[in-house]
Structure formats: structure tokens, C-alpha cells
Design an enzyme around this catalytic site. Structure first.
Site, PDB file in Angstrom:
ATOM      1  N   ASN A 182      33.556  60.055  30.738  1.00  0.00           N
ATOM      2  CA  ASN A 182      34.874  59.736  31.310  1.00  0.00           C
ATOM      3  C   ASN A 182      35.165  60.778  32.382  1.00  0.00           C
ATOM      4  O   ASN A 182      35.447  61.935  32.059  1.00  0.00           O
ATOM      5  CB  ASN A 182      35.917  59.783  30.177  1.00  0.00           C
ATOM      6  CG  ASN A 182      37.348  59.686  30.698  1.00  0.00           C
ATOM      7  OD1 ASN A 182      37.576  59.306  31.849  1.00  0.00           O
ATOM      8  ND2 ASN A 182      38.302  60.024  29.853  1.00  0.00           N
ATOM      9  N   TRP A 183      35.089  60.357  33.637  1.00  0.00           N
ATOM     10  CA  TRP A 183      35.282  61.310  34.743  1.00  0.00           C
ATOM     11  C   TRP A 183      36.762  61.625  34.981  1.00  0.00           C
ATOM     12  O   TRP A 183      37.083  62.469  35.786  1.00  0.00           O
ATOM     13  CB  TRP A 183      34.641  60.771  36.016  1.00  0.00           C
ATOM     14  CG  TRP A 183      33.144  60.912  36.063  1.00  0.00           C
ATOM     15  CD1 TRP A 183      32.339  61.439  35.086  1.00  0.00           C
ATOM     16  CD2 TRP A 183      32.271  60.522  37.132  1.00  0.00           C
ATOM     17  NE1 TRP A 183      31.023  61.402  35.496  1.00  0.00           N
ATOM     18  CE2 TRP A 183      30.948  60.850  36.739  1.00  0.00           C
ATOM     19  CE3 TRP A 183      32.469  59.928  38.374  1.00  0.00           C
ATOM     20  CZ2 TRP A 183      29.844  60.606  37.562  1.00  0.00           C
ATOM     21  CZ3 TRP A 183      31.367  59.682  39.199  1.00  0.00           C
ATOM     22  CH2 TRP A 183      30.071  60.021  38.792  1.00  0.00           C
ATOM     23  N   LYS A 184      37.650  60.884  34.326  1.00  0.00           N
ATOM     24  CA  LYS A 184      39.091  61.092  34.508  1.00  0.00           C
ATOM     25  C   LYS A 184      39.435  61.078  36.009  1.00  0.00           C
ATOM     26  O   LYS A 184      38.813  60.353  36.765  1.00  0.00           O
ATOM     27  CB  LYS A 184      39.531  62.384  33.827  1.00  0.00           C
ATOM     28  CG  LYS A 184      39.030  62.488  32.387  1.00  0.00           C
ATOM     29  CD  LYS A 184      39.665  63.608  31.638  1.00  0.00           C
ATOM     30  CE  LYS A 184      39.039  63.715  30.255  1.00  0.00           C
ATOM     31  NZ  LYS A 184      39.703  64.641  29.382  1.00  0.00           N
ATOM     32  N   HIS A 203      43.384  56.053  25.832  1.00  0.00           N
ATOM     33  CA  HIS A 203      42.993  57.472  25.833  1.00  0.00           C
ATOM     34  C   HIS A 203      44.237  58.314  25.566  1.00  0.00           C
ATOM     35  O   HIS A 203      45.330  57.982  26.019  1.00  0.00           O
ATOM     36  CB  HIS A 203      42.365  57.836  27.185  1.00  0.00           C
ATOM     37  CG  HIS A 203      41.733  59.193  27.172  1.00  0.00           C
ATOM     38  ND1 HIS A 203      42.469  60.349  27.265  1.00  0.00           N
ATOM     39  CD2 HIS A 203      40.434  59.577  27.058  1.00  0.00           C
ATOM     40  CE1 HIS A 203      41.644  61.385  27.198  1.00  0.00           C
ATOM     41  NE2 HIS A 203      40.409  60.944  27.077  1.00  0.00           N
ATOM     42  N   GLU A 213      45.322  60.937  26.788  1.00  0.00           N
ATOM     43  CA  GLU A 213      46.041  61.387  27.993  1.00  0.00           C
ATOM     44  C   GLU A 213      46.965  60.290  28.511  1.00  0.00           C
ATOM     45  O   GLU A 213      48.045  60.566  29.021  1.00  0.00           O
ATOM     46  CB  GLU A 213      45.032  61.849  29.059  1.00  0.00           C
ATOM     47  CG  GLU A 213      44.405  63.182  28.674  1.00  0.00           C
ATOM     48  CD  GLU A 213      43.050  63.468  29.279  1.00  0.00           C
ATOM     49  OE1 GLU A 213      42.614  62.720  30.182  1.00  0.00           O
ATOM     50  OE2 GLU A 213      42.416  64.446  28.835  1.00  0.00           O
ATOM     51  N   GLU A 246      38.899  60.602  18.992  1.00  0.00           N
ATOM     52  CA  GLU A 246      39.044  61.797  19.817  1.00  0.00           C
ATOM     53  C   GLU A 246      40.252  62.612  19.340  1.00  0.00           C
ATOM     54  O   GLU A 246      41.396  62.303  19.710  1.00  0.00           O
ATOM     55  CB  GLU A 246      39.263  61.406  21.279  1.00  0.00           C
ATOM     56  CG  GLU A 246      38.123  60.628  21.878  1.00  0.00           C
ATOM     57  CD  GLU A 246      38.091  60.783  23.390  1.00  0.00           C
ATOM     58  OE1 GLU A 246      37.082  61.282  23.894  1.00  0.00           O
ATOM     59  OE2 GLU A 246      39.077  60.441  24.055  1.00  0.00           O
ATOM     60  N   GLY A 299      39.002  68.809  25.873  1.00  0.00           N
ATOM     61  CA  GLY A 299      39.066  69.804  26.949  1.00  0.00           C
ATOM     62  C   GLY A 299      39.376  71.219  26.486  1.00  0.00           C
ATOM     63  O   GLY A 299      39.692  72.084  27.299  1.00  0.00           O
ATOM     64  N   SER A 347      35.307  67.774  23.498  1.00  0.00           N
ATOM     65  CA  SER A 347      34.492  68.984  23.727  1.00  0.00           C
ATOM     66  C   SER A 347      33.029  68.827  23.310  1.00  0.00           C
ATOM     67  O   SER A 347      32.404  69.779  22.838  1.00  0.00           O
ATOM     68  CB  SER A 347      35.124  70.198  23.031  1.00  0.00           C
ATOM     69  OG  SER A 347      36.379  70.496  23.622  1.00  0.00           O
ATOM     70  N   GLY A 405      34.133  64.028  28.292  1.00  0.00           N
ATOM     71  CA  GLY A 405      34.933  64.267  29.488  1.00  0.00           C
ATOM     72  C   GLY A 405      34.246  65.267  30.403  1.00  0.00           C
ATOM     73  O   GLY A 405      33.343  64.926  31.161  1.00  0.00           O
ATOM     74  N   GLY A 406      34.652  66.524  30.300  1.00  0.00           N
ATOM     75  CA  GLY A 406      34.191  67.570  31.226  1.00  0.00           C
ATOM     76  C   GLY A 406      32.680  67.621  31.413  1.00  0.00           C
ATOM     77  O   GLY A 406      32.196  67.757  32.546  1.00  0.00           O
TER      78      GLY A 406
HETATM   79  C1  PEP Z   1      37.880  62.930  26.832  1.00  0.00           C
HETATM   80  O1  PEP Z   1      38.788  63.157  27.595  1.00  0.00           O
HETATM   81  O2  PEP Z   1      37.656  61.770  26.467  1.00  0.00           O
HETATM   82  C2  PEP Z   1      37.085  64.056  26.363  1.00  0.00           C
HETATM   83  C3  PEP Z   1      36.414  63.891  25.272  1.00  0.00           C
HETATM   84  O3  PEP Z   1      37.136  65.211  27.104  1.00  0.00           O
HETATM   85  P1  PEP Z   1      36.253  66.540  26.865  1.00  0.00           P
HETATM   86  O4  PEP Z   1      34.839  66.106  26.574  1.00  0.00           O
HETATM   87  O5  PEP Z   1      36.364  67.298  28.152  1.00  0.00           O
HETATM   88  O6  PEP Z   1      36.853  67.266  25.714  1.00  0.00           O
END
Ligand code: PEP
Length: 252
Positions: A12-14, A100, A102, A170, A176, A214, A235-236
């Protein structure tokens, strides 16, 4: 991980990515994937909506799929700034993340609106990745399983099946932050989700349940080995092919 369920490693590049740098990273990922003509997992990147068509062109003919990060519940109409599942599909997407944390937090998305979006994703021919997860306060208040039950029961539309729906667990406090639940904590929640799915769907044992929060190269193997974990939402660590590929490699 069950042998019956094909893992999905999703990035997920957000709200990250401009065309040139994004294309470079995606081409590097496609190149890594080329070494595996019959991968044992599905690989997905969900770029910002502006890049869906261009990224789908890059991944054409490869084992990497493209998805959206959100969709509106309606097919079209007066919804300035929104994007529909049909538009994402038209641009080359196969999946769409909905609910999600967020978006639940930033846009006040309720379980009911997530359910409507998942239904819209199905209507538009997309696989919905429905996200659920507890906040830190909820975990500390021993409410995790109640929250997960509520989200699973109320965010999934009636027509959800293992073919058109993926669940992503999640924990909000793990996104993050570099923090992750213990493998045992993940196992408890994933088993609970599968039990909840059993009451909702006929083919619940085939539904993929991803872990997200993470995930990185150094912890992916341990997390992917947990029972009932069928892949990851990342994500990241999905932004750069060099970070994402080691996570894919745990399942390929
Ligand atoms: C996400 O936003 O779906 C996520 C899992 O982010 P991260 O891997 O950066 O924690």
C-alpha cells in the site's frame, strides 16, 4: 499458513509516489518477479489513484497486480474528488483496499460505509481487501476481539466470498510505528477472524486473512509462518523494491 490458500503480499503506497520514481521502483519489482515464472503467491501494489493506469501498464503480463486504495460506494455521479470501483477497474486495477484505519480515522468511515465500499468493489469486478484492527486503547482495554468481531460482522457485504474478498488484520498501533504484536497475539486474532468468517460465509476456510502493521524483511518470515496468516499488507516497506522483495520472497 494453510496450503489451500494462496498467499497475497500486498503493498500500500498510500499518498506516496510521483510517476518517474514510482515507475522505477515498480519496474525493479517486476524484474525480481520475472525470475519466478510460477510464483506461489499473488503480488499486489496499490499506488495512489493518479498512478493506477500507468503502473498497470508497467505490470501487464507480469505476476504483479495493481489495486486501488479506496473507492466510492457509487458507480458514478456528483462526488467531487472521489473515485469509483469501475474507474479503478477501467484503469487496470484488480483489487481495492477498503476500510484502511487511516481512512476510518481521517474520513470517519464507519463499518457501514466500509461495507458499502466493499460491495461497490465487488460490483465493479474488484477483489475487496477489507481492513480491520484495534487501536492501542482498545487493546489495552482488552477489547481487541470484540472490536474485530464488530468490524468483521459489519464491514462485510452479504455477497462476500473467498474469491472476491480478502481480510487484512492491521492493529492500528502497529501501522508505521515499527511495533508488531507477538506471533501468538497475531495467531489469536487471525483464528478469531476465521471463526467469525465461518458464521458469515460458506467458503470461509478459503478466505485469505493478511497481517499488516510494520511488516519488513526482518520480521516477515516469522509473521508469515503464523497459523491462519495468508500474506501481508505492507505500507512503508512496499515503497522500494529492495525492501518489498524480501517480504515477497518469504512466500514465493
Ligand atoms: C498499512 O498502512 O497498511 C501498513 C501496514 O503500514 P506499515 O507497513 O508502514 O506499518
Amino acid at each position: 499458513m494453510s496450503n489451500q490458500r494462496r498467499p497475497l503480499i500486498a503493498g500500500n503506497w498510500k499518498m506516496n509516489g510521483l510517476a518517474a520514481a514510482a515507475a522505477t521502483e515498480l519496474k525493479a519489482l517486476v524484474n525480481e518477479a520475472k525470475g519466478h515464472s510460477a510464483p506461489n503467491c499473488d503480488i499486489l501494489i496499490c499506488p495512489p489513484a493518479t498512478l493506477v493506469r500507468e503502473m498497470a501498464t508497467i505490470t501487464e503480463g507480469s505476476s504483479v497486480d495493481i489495486g486501488g486504495q479506496d473507492c466510492h460506494a457509487n458507480e458514478s455521479g456528483a462526488h467531487t474528488g472521489d473515485i469509483s470501483a469501475e474507474m479503478l477497474k477501467d484503469a487496470g486495477a484488480c483489487y481495492c483496499i477498503v476500510g484502511h484505519s487511516e481512512r476510518r480515522a481521517d474520513h470517519d468511515e464507519s463499518n457501514a460505509s466500509v461495507k458499502a465500499k466493499a460491495e461497490a468493489a465487488h460490483r465493479g469486478g474488484l477483489i475487496a481487501i477489507v481492513c480491520v484492527g484495534e487501536t492501542l486503547a482498545e487493546r489495552e482495554g482488552d477489547k481487541t476481539l470484540d472490536i474485530i468481531s464488530d468490524q468483521v460482522r459489519n464491514s462485510l457485504p452479504g455477497g462476500a466470498t473467498a474469491s472476491n474478498t480478502v481480510i487484512a488484520y492491521e492493529p492500528v498501533w502497529a501501522i508505521g510505528t515499527g511495533k508488531t504484536p507477538t506471533p501468538n497475539d497475531v495467531a489469536v486474532v487471525h483464528a478469531h477472524i476465521r471463526k467469525e468468517l465461518g458464521a458469515l460465509m460458506n467458503d470461509s476456510d478459503q478466505v485469505r486473512v493478511l497481517y499488516g502493521g510494520s511488516v519488513k524483511g526482518s520480521n516477515a518470515e516469522e509473521l508469515m509462518a503464523v497459523e491462519n496468516v495468508d500474506g501481508a499488507l505492507v505500507g512503508g516497506a512496499s515503497l522500494k523494491a529492495v525492501d518489498f522483495w524480501p517480504i515477497v520472497a518469504t512466500s514465493i
